[in-house]
Structure formats: structure tokens, C-alpha cells
Scaffold this active site. Structure first.
Site, PDB file in Angstrom:
ATOM      1  CG  HIS A  45      21.974  -8.602  12.425  1.00  0.00           C
ATOM      2  ND1 HIS A  45      22.822  -8.046  13.350  1.00  0.00           N
ATOM      3  CD2 HIS A  45      22.564  -9.774  12.048  1.00  0.00           C
ATOM      4  CE1 HIS A  45      23.870  -8.850  13.524  1.00  0.00           C
ATOM      5  NE2 HIS A  45      23.739  -9.900  12.736  1.00  0.00           N
ATOM      6  CD  GLU A  46      20.359 -12.362  10.327  1.00  0.00           C
ATOM      7  OE1 GLU A  46      21.310 -12.749   9.621  1.00  0.00           O
ATOM      8  OE2 GLU A  46      20.438 -12.293  11.572  1.00  0.00           O
ATOM      9  CG  MET A  74      22.272 -18.514   8.858  1.00  0.00           C
ATOM     10  SD  MET A  74      23.849 -17.931   9.528  1.00  0.00           S
ATOM     11  CE  MET A  74      24.805 -17.810   8.024  1.00  0.00           C
ATOM     12  CD  GLU A  75      25.039 -14.171   8.189  1.00  0.00           C
ATOM     13  OE1 GLU A  75      26.273 -14.207   8.315  1.00  0.00           O
ATOM     14  OE2 GLU A  75      24.260 -14.366   9.144  1.00  0.00           O
ATOM     15  CG  ASN A  76      21.274 -19.302   5.324  1.00  0.00           C
ATOM     16  OD1 ASN A  76      22.312 -19.708   5.802  1.00  0.00           O
ATOM     17  ND2 ASN A  76      20.102 -19.436   5.934  1.00  0.00           N
ATOM     18  CD  GLU A  98      27.909 -17.282  10.466  1.00  0.00           C
ATOM     19  OE1 GLU A  98      28.794 -16.472  10.215  1.00  0.00           O
ATOM     20  OE2 GLU A  98      26.750 -16.940  10.747  1.00  0.00           O
TER      21      GLU A  98
END
Length: 940
Positions: free
Chosen positions: A342-343, A308-310, A172
Site C-alpha cells: 500500500h505505502e 504513512m507514505e512519506n 498527513e
């Protein structure tokens, strides 16, 4: 993605944030020319929609010795209109052997490359026919990136000093194209089947579980991963490393694993439990099962943002995932749990339902930020997250009060502009306007509306209006058939009440009309309230820090006002749609407080006698107002001073009540408004007034500081507040704090760092230690050898706030070099040094000298670069420094960042500081003199 939880010690801070706009570069002015000199067949930055990807087969082989990788991508395409050209993305990849796999057979494709837009054009001799499916195959090779994005190299040092290398991804927003050729825009969703080739000493993990491992010639192994759900390229992830993992299963049957370097695997238990608890919560709250069989959380030794939300493989900074109950503080626990919340919220908001384009990034990030607080309030009530939400709205207002701000939803085209969207407006303002809407609609109606949104648009892409439609008219009959039990119960209850208990009729409410005023225009309103007997006169205007009044014209919001009065605790509501309006109270009152608990994203000015009546309440009965209300009054009045609506001495009179304050939000907000005043003076030659101001603040909080114990007892909010107060007292040389902190540091040093200090007060002790060369060297040695991330973080902050200039310089250089101190920590180090009265010139010199290296490492437009630009310059308040700052940034080209929004923000901030000092210094001097004169007489 979570922007890094940067170390913002408030005693050194003056908050400001990020963002920027480049001129529209969506289209090439002349015919674009490919690298081989031929015309390139596409002239726009956004890809054509003639074809779209359905499925990617990716085989990736990273070599962790030579630090490069090779790969093959086989992409299945759907053709939407006849074409002989396929345009997709690739950046810094050597692409070869490109083939079209058509029903008629295999044919080579010609390849043209246009690097300015990171585009490849694949040219076919025959037409690809609308409605048919084709496959293209591309071989590619590249070096592992030495930045923090794309497919990049990370490393760590073991206890014995051995350096070990791993490779991880961060795609991202626009970096998947640097790892494999792809259609790198969020709306081109596809399925991915990934294979990773590795040595036996490593493991590979990706979005999906491993299906099998195959032996290859030469002793290599190939891991095959299951096919993903339909998703955007920026969510693809894979890691090759020697990590270990721990696992548990959720109540819904999802396997959760936390991965970390072997020597830190014992710091993963807290994160594992939190992830299990939170994924179960979201599964139930959203009423949509998490669609993958597993969710991994990996702690990466080198990581630019916070996390990071992968999808299925979330990645984190080590400080955001690793927790040692013996060595981590209350605020570490709070921060870490918020990052995981959050993720995991993103697995629904962002991954399952994704914004159509980056202009609506806030639909991802505002929601994930907002859900941190909703989820933790229920799953971890002991963390008291509500005590910290307001701070997010104040941070957003800091940037949103400048004319360089941008609407929550704003046009972006190029990668730099896209990167700049990851700022306080998208995250914090996004969360604050959602919170306002939830309060306005009721939490029940809001929850049903967002579940409806997620179910309606699963595996699709959305724009703003899709969300507003889902939150409107939620009890219509079509949706009720699809809705879950929550939905049906809510609507039958509402029917029974027939709207009588609500202050508006839900069916007539135009959510879109209201919310467009908050998302499509920048800034926020200032509501002026004037009470005359029973009559309350209201007016709205844009709150803007500027000396150009024309910039505030033409703005109008639909504002969900809330208010309470001295006569009743009832919260009254009123939707202000016009520039001015009048309310009538049932009876005259002593005071009125608008924006109850500051659930609305607006400021309030109390005209006439309004502020004086509020100051009286605070002085004689401050608990008549909630702690959030008190914090918002402190914030609003000092902000109003900066635009000339309130005199500084009125704001300082209000601050006097703080000597009786005990709650975290008003206390920290008091510091947040008062500390920046002397921080400005530290960078000018005015020691006498600066010290008077420092003494006033210490005096104001002396009683509260004296009551703090140097232990780890109490609730999370009490512990965070203690840590804050004792650190402030120590830095300000308040004698009792200095004595205690010195004793603790000496004991700790005498034990060779083995003695267990109370965690919440370690930073104060380290601050004292870092004042002498011997103490600083001892701290550095402990920093170098510690495996506890939270301890390292506190030592680093203390070392960067040392008065020893040679050490500060060395520390910045080492962080840039990245061997002893990690380059990911450089932004924190540079900003802390810049807020250090002995270091601010060094920070500015370092930023200028290393600008080109840093924009390459951290990327133009990133929140990291913005954080450094603002953090280094936003406490300047002289024309000379403004000229120096303008001279440096004015010398840059567009390629080196001249058009970034954060540069315009920094000019505005310094200009605002200059105006503030010119207007208010004489008032501040007079008020402090009068106060010390009065105190002297009282003593006599």
C-alpha cells in the site's frame, strides 16, 4: 496513509466504519481578528493563490531531553499577482524574526496570527511584484507534540527497563503546519532541503539521503540531506532516534533500508525483502522509474494509523513492519505485506501524482488499497490475496448503506472534515469501484490507462476527471507516440481484432459518464432481477437501511452488470443505464447469478422464485458457483433481510448449505452475517434465544471445526481459516476446542512461556488462559516483557476478552496512561472490551468518561475516533441505549465533536438494529424452534 490494521476478531465483531461532515466553515462570517486585536487580512480557510512556494530550506533542532524543538524556515516564493501580504499556515508555533529577503535587501515583516484557521499573515511595507521571486525567513519554536501527529515524541522501553525517547513526524493531512511554517495544502508542491541538528548518540533520517554531517559547537552534529523532488508538505518526514537499520538494493538500483529499535532489528528481514520485491514490481508495472535514490521503512514505537507514505521515508506501526517467522502467523504475514504494498504504491499514486484537494483523497487511497491486491497477486501468489478483497467491498457497503454516507468525492474544508475522509468509503469503496472498472475495461486497457495518467500528471495535482480522461480512448494516435511497448502492443492487437471480441466499442465508451455515477453520489445500487422464461427483468434503486423510502429516490447508476446461468459458464455483460430494462436469454435456465465473483460494487435481489432456485443450487451443488459468488450470495441475502426485501427464514434456509462449505470467503461471510445476530442479543436480556443462536452456528460449522488440526500447516487461506474457526469454537465453549486450548495454555504456562505453540492457534489458547485471574496475570507478564509485536497483539486481544471485569477496567486505564500498555493500542482495547459480553457497559462508560482526553490525543474526525464510537455502540438495539447514546453525543459542542459523521452513523446503526430486532426476533425464534424440533425427531 493506511488506517491502522485494527484487531477485528470476527467472533466479537459487528463491522461499521467512520466519517463525518461539519457545516461549511470555509469562510469567516465577520472580519477575522488576529491575536493582537488587528483585522486579519484573509477570511478563508483555503490559502490565497497570490504566491506559491518553490523551495523550503529547513533547519530543525529537536531536544529529546527538554522535549521541544527550534527551527528556521527559509521559503522561496513565486509571486502570481502584486501583493503586500503572504498568508501561510502555522499551528502552535512561536514564530519570531520574520524577514523578507528581497533583491533590494533584507527587511523585517510584520506578523499577524489567526489561530482558528492556523494561519499567519506576513505583511510587507512594499509590494511584492508579480513574476518576481522572493524569500522569507522565519524562526520558530514549539514543544514536541504528545499526540501522534505533527513532530511528536515517541518512546520505547529496552529489555533492561530503560525508557528511550525519539522524535518522528506524521504530517498527513494538516499537521506539517505544527512542525514548521508552510503552505500546508497538497497543491502547493515545492522542493525541500532539510538539515537536522542532533546529539552524536542519535541518528537522523529524512526523505532524501544524507549528503554530509557538520560538527557544531557544543558537541552537536548537523546532518544535511539532499534536496527532495517537488512534493506536497504532508509528505515531508524526519526522525531523530537511536534506530539501527538493515539494507539491500533493488534491481533498479534503489537502496532500501528498514529501521527499527535496536532490540527488534532482527525482526526486519521479511519487510526488507518484501519492500525490494514490491518496489521493483511497481517500477516495472507503472513503467515509471522510482525517482529517489533510496526508500526507507521505519518502525515507530508510537503510531496512530497503520503506516504513512512519506516520499522516500515510509513510517509504520511496529506491528505493520516487524515479523518473526517463529512467532508471527499467516495473517500477520498477509497484513504486513499488504501494508508495505500500500505505502509503496503511494510513491506513484499520491506522491508523484497527488489529488488537487482532499475531496478527491480516494485518488490516493482507493488506488493504493486496490494496488495492494494487484501487486501481491503477482509478487506473492502464495498469500492468495484474492480471497480477501471481497471483504473490503462488504465493509464499504456497511457504511455506504446508511444515509449518513458520503460520495467518494465530496466537498471538505476544515481539518476535521478532511480527517473524516480517511474512511472505508475513500479506501475500500474506492478500491472496489476501481476493481469494477478494471473488470469492465479489461485489465490490459486499465493498466495502460493508469500508466498514461501517471505519466501525464507526474509532479502535478489532479481531479477525478483527469483519471477518467486517461482511461478513455486509450488508442488515440497522440498518446501512442508517447506510450511504452505495452501500450503499442495492446493497441495493435485491438486493431487486429477490431473490437469484435469485446462487448462494447472501447472508442465510444464514456468512462467519465459511467464513473461519475459512482464517485459523485453516495451509496450503491440494488439490482432486482426477475426471470420469466427467457426474459430477465432488471430494475435498480439505492440500497439504503432506512424506514424513509423518500431517501432512496433520485439515484441512478450506470452499472456494468455481469451474469452467468445454469446453461453456460460464459460471463455475459450488460451496461444498465436506466431505472429498468429487459434482457433476453437464448434459452430458459434453472438459475441465473448476477455480479459474477462480485466484481461489481452493487447488490442483487432475485425476485419471484429467484432466491429459491439459488438455495437449491447451494444445497445440491454449491461448487457450481465460485467461492466469491457464494460469499456474495450469503452477504446479499442477509443484507436484504435488513431492508425487508427477503424474509429472515429464507436467508437462514440458504445458510444451511454452509455445513458443507470449506472455502475461507463464504465461511467467514457466514460468520459475518450470523454472529452479529447473537451479539445484539448479548446486550439484551434474552439468554435462551441467544444460546439457541450460538448453538445453531456451532452446529453448522462443527464438521469443519472438527477437521482442523492444531498446527501451522497448509496454505495462507487455510491457516487464516483454521485460526478463525478454532478461536470461534473456543470462545463459544465448544468442548473439543476448549479441551485442546486449555491443554496448550497449561503446557505453555508450565514452560514459563518458553514452549513454542503453533502460531495460528495461540489466540485460542490465550483466550482460555485469560479466563482466570492467575492465567490473566501470567499473560500480562508475558505481554510486558515480550519484544515480539505479533505475540503482544494476540495476548492483548485475549486479555481484553476476559470475563474479569476489574482486569478489563484496569487494562483500559493503563492503555490511556500509556506507560505499560501503549496508548496507540487503546482503541483496540476499548472496542474489544465493548464487544465482550462482560465488558460492553465498561467500554461505553470509559468512552464517555475519557472523551475529551481521547479526542485531543487521536484528533477529531480521525478514523481512530470513528472506530471507537462505532465499535463501542454498534451492537446496541434498544430504545433505552439509543437515548443514552444520543444524550451523551448530543451534549457535545462542535469543538468536541458533535458534528462528526460517525455520530450520525452510530444513531442510524442502532436504529437499524432496533428495527431488525422488532421485525425478526419472532421469525428467528420460530425458525430455530422448528429446526431443533426437526433435529430431535431425526435423532429419535
Amino acid at each position: 496513509m493506511l488506517v491502522a490494521p485494527l484487531v477485528l476478531l470476527l467472533f466479537v465483531s459487528f463491522s461499521s466504519s467512520s466519517g463525518a461532515q461539519l457545516p461549511n466553515q470555509g469562510k469567516v462570517k465577520d472580519v477575522p481578528i488576529a491575536t493582537n486585536g488587528q483585522p486579519f487580512p484573509w477570511d478563508r480557510m483555503r490559502l490565497p493563490k497570490t504566491v506559491s512556494p518553490l523551495h523550503y530550506d529547513l533547519t530543525i533542532h529537536p531536544n529529546l531531553t527538554t522535549l521541544d524543538f527550534t527551527g528556521v524556515a527559509r521559503i522561496q516564493l513565486d509571486v502570481h499577482q502584486d501583493t503586500s501580504t503572504i498568508v501561510l499556515h502555522a499551528k502552535h508555533l512561536q514564530v519570531s524574526n520574520v524577514l523578507l529577503l528581497a533583491p533590494e535587501g533584507v527587511r523585517p515583516l510584520r506578523v499577524l496570527e489567526y489561530p482558528p484557521f492556523h494561519q499567519l499573515a506576513l505583511l510587507s511595507d512594499s509590494v511584492l511584484t508579480k513574476g518576481r521571486k522572493y524569500e522569507v525567513q522565519l524562526e520558530f519554536a514549539a514543544n514536541l507534540s504528545d499526540s501522534f501527529h505533527g513532530f511528536y515524541k515517541s518512546s520505547y522501553r529496552t529489555r533492561s527497563g530503560e525508557v528511550r525517547v525519539l522524535a518522528s513526524t506524521q504530517f498527513e493531512a494538516t499537521f506539517a503546519r505544527g512542525a514548521f511554517p508552510c503552505f500546508d495544502e497538497p497543491a502547493f508542491k515545492a522542493n525541500f532541503t532539510i538539515r537536522m541538528i542532533r546529539e552524536p548518540r542519535h541518528i537522523a533520517i529524512s526523505n532524501m539521503p544524507k549528503v554530509k554531517t557538520v560538527d557544531l559547537p557544543g558537541g552537536l552534529l548537523e546532518d544535511h540531506f539532499d534536496t527532495t523532488v517537488k512534493m506536497s508538505t504532508y509528505l515531508v518526514a524526519y526522525i531523530v532516534s537511536d534506530f539501527l537499520s538493515v539494507s539491500k538494493t533493488t534491481q533498479h538500483g534503489v537502496k532500501i533500508s528498514v529501521y527499527a529499535v535496536p532490540e527488534k532489528i532482527d525482526q526486519t528481514a521479511f519487510a526488507l525483502d518484501a519492500a525490494v520485491k514490491l518496489l521493483d514490481f511497481y517500477d516495472d508495472y507503472f513503467d515509471i522509474p522510482y525517482p529517489l535514490p533510496k526508500q526507507d521503512l521505519a518502525a515507530i514505537p508510537d503510531f496512530q494509523s497503520g503506516a504513512m507514505e512519506n516520499w522516500g521515508l515510509t513510517t509504520y506501526r511496529e506491528t505493520a513492519l516487524l515479523f518473526d517467522p517463529e512467532k508471527s502467523s499467516a495473517s500477520d504475514k498477509l497484513g504486513l505485506t499488504k501494508v508495505i504494498a500500500h505505502e509503496l504504491a503511494h510513491q506513484w499514486f499520491g506522491n508523484l501524482v497527488t489529488m488537487e484537494w482532499w475531496n478527491d483523497l480516494w485518488l490516493n487511497e482507493g488506488f493504493a488499497k486496490f494496488m495492494e491486491y494487484i501487486s501481491l497477486d503477482i509478487t506473492y501468489p502464495e498469500l492468495q490475496v484474492d480471497d480477501f478483497f471481497l471483504g473490503k467491498c462488504f465493509e464499504a457497503m456497511e457504511v455506504d448503506s446508511l444515509s449518513s454516507s458520503h460520495p467518494v468525492s465530496t466537498d471538505v474544508e476544515n481539518p476535521t472534515q478532511i480527517q473524516e475522509m480517511f474512511d472505508d468509503v475513500s479506501y475500500d469503496k474506492g478500491a472496489c469501484i476501481l476493481n469494477m472498472l478494471r473488470d469492465f475495461l479489461t485489465p490490459e486497457a486499465f493498466e495502460i490507462g493508469i500508466i498514461r495518467y501517471l505519466k501525464r500528471y507526474s509532479y502535478q495535482n489532479t481531479v477525478n476527471s483527469h483519471l477518467w480522461e486517461s482511461l478513455t480512448d486509450i488508442c488515440n494516435s497522440d498518446d501512442l507516440i508517447e506510450g511504452g511497448m505495452k501500450h503499442k502492443e495492446f493497441c495493435s492487437k485491438r486493431k487486429r481484432q477490431s473490437g469484435s471480441s469485446k462487448w462494447y466499442s472501447g472508442d465510444e465508451l464514456d468512462v467519465r459518464a459511467i464513473m461519475d455515477t459512482w464517485t459523485l453520489q453516495e451509496g450503491f445500487p440494488l439490482v432486482t432481477v426477475e426471470v420469466r422464461g427467457r426474459e430477465v427483468r432488471l430494475s435498480q434503486e439505492r440500497f439504503l437501511k432506512t424506514d424513509d423510502p423518500s431517501l432512496t429516490e433520485g439515484f441512478l447508476w450506470q452499472i456494468p452488470l455481469t451474469y452467468m446461468t445454469s446453461a453456460s459458464n460464459t460471463i455475459h455483460r450488460f451496461l444498465l443505464k436506466s431505472k429498468t430494462d429487459v434482457l433476453y436469454l437464448p434459452e430458459p435456465v434453472d438459475w441465473v447469478k448476477f455480479n459474477v465473483d462480485m466484481s461489481g460494487y452493487y447488490m442483487v435481489h432475485y425476485a419471484g422464485e429467484g432466491w429459491n432456485s439459488i438455495i437449491k443450487v447451494l444445497q445440491y451443488n454449491h461448487t457450481a458457483l465460485t467461492s466469491n459468488d457464494r460469499a456474495s450470495l450469503i452477504h446479499n441475502i442477509f443484507q436484504l433481510v435488513s431492508i425487508g426485501k427477503v424474509r429472515l427464514d429464507t436467508a437462514l434456509e440458504l445458510s444451511l448449505y454452509l455445513s458443507r462449505e470449506t472455502e475461507i470467503m463464504p465461511v467467514t461471510q457466514g460468520f459475518g452475517e450470523l454472529v452479529p445476530l447473537y451479539k445484539l442479543m448479548e446486550k439484551r436480556d434474552m439468554a435462551a434465544l441467544e444460546n439457541q443462536m450460538k448453538d445453531y452456528i456451532v452446529d453448522l460449522f462443527r464438521g469443519l471445526i472438527d477437521r482442523q488440526e492444531w498446527t501451522d500447516s497448509g496454505s495462507v487461506s487455510e491457516r487464516v481459516l483454521r485460526s478463525y474457526l478454532l478461536l470461534f469454537g473456543t470462545v463459544r465453549n465448544y468442548a473439543p476446542c476448549v479441551t485442546k486450548a486449555t491443554q496448550l495454555f497449561n503446557k505453555w504456562k508450565d514452560s514459563d512461556g518458553n514452549m513454542s505453540l503453533p502460531v495460528d492457534v495461540t489466540t485460542a489458547a490465550f483466550m482460555i488462559g485469560a479466563r482466570t485471574p492467575e492465567g490473566w496475570d501470567f499473560l500480562f507478564e508475558k505481554y510486558r516483557t515480550s519484544l515480539q509485536m505479533s505475540v503482544k497483539s494476540r495476548i492483548k486481544s485475549a486479555m481484553a476478552f476476559s470475563p474479569l471485569q476489574d482486569k478489563l477496567k484496569w487494562m483500559m486505564e493503563q492503555s490511556l496512561h500509556g506507560e505499560i500498555m501503549k496508548t496507540q493500542d487503546l482503541p483496540d482495547v476499548v472496542v474489544t472490551v465493548s464487544r465482550n459480553p462482560r465488558g460492553y457497559k465498561l467500554g461505553w462508560d470509559f468512552l464517555r468518561a475519557n472523551w475529551h482526553t481521547m479526542i485531543k490525543k487521536f484528533d477529531l474526525g480521525s478514523s481512530t475516533i470513528s472506530y471507537m464510537v462505532n465499535g463501542v455502540t454498534n451492537q446496541y438495539s434498544t430504545r433505552e441505549m439509543l437515548d443514552e447514546v444520543k444524550s451523551f453525543f448530543g451534549s457535545l459542542t462542535e469543538e468536541t465533536g458533535s458534528e462528526m459523521r460517525c455520530i450520525r452513523q452510530t444513531y442510524e446503526t442502532i436504529e437499524d438494529n432496533i428495527r431488525w430486532m422488532d421485525t425478526n426476533l419472532p421469525l428467528l425464534q420460530a425458525w430455530l424452534d422448528k429446526r431443533s424440533h426437526k433435529a430431535l425427531h431425526e435423532d429419535l
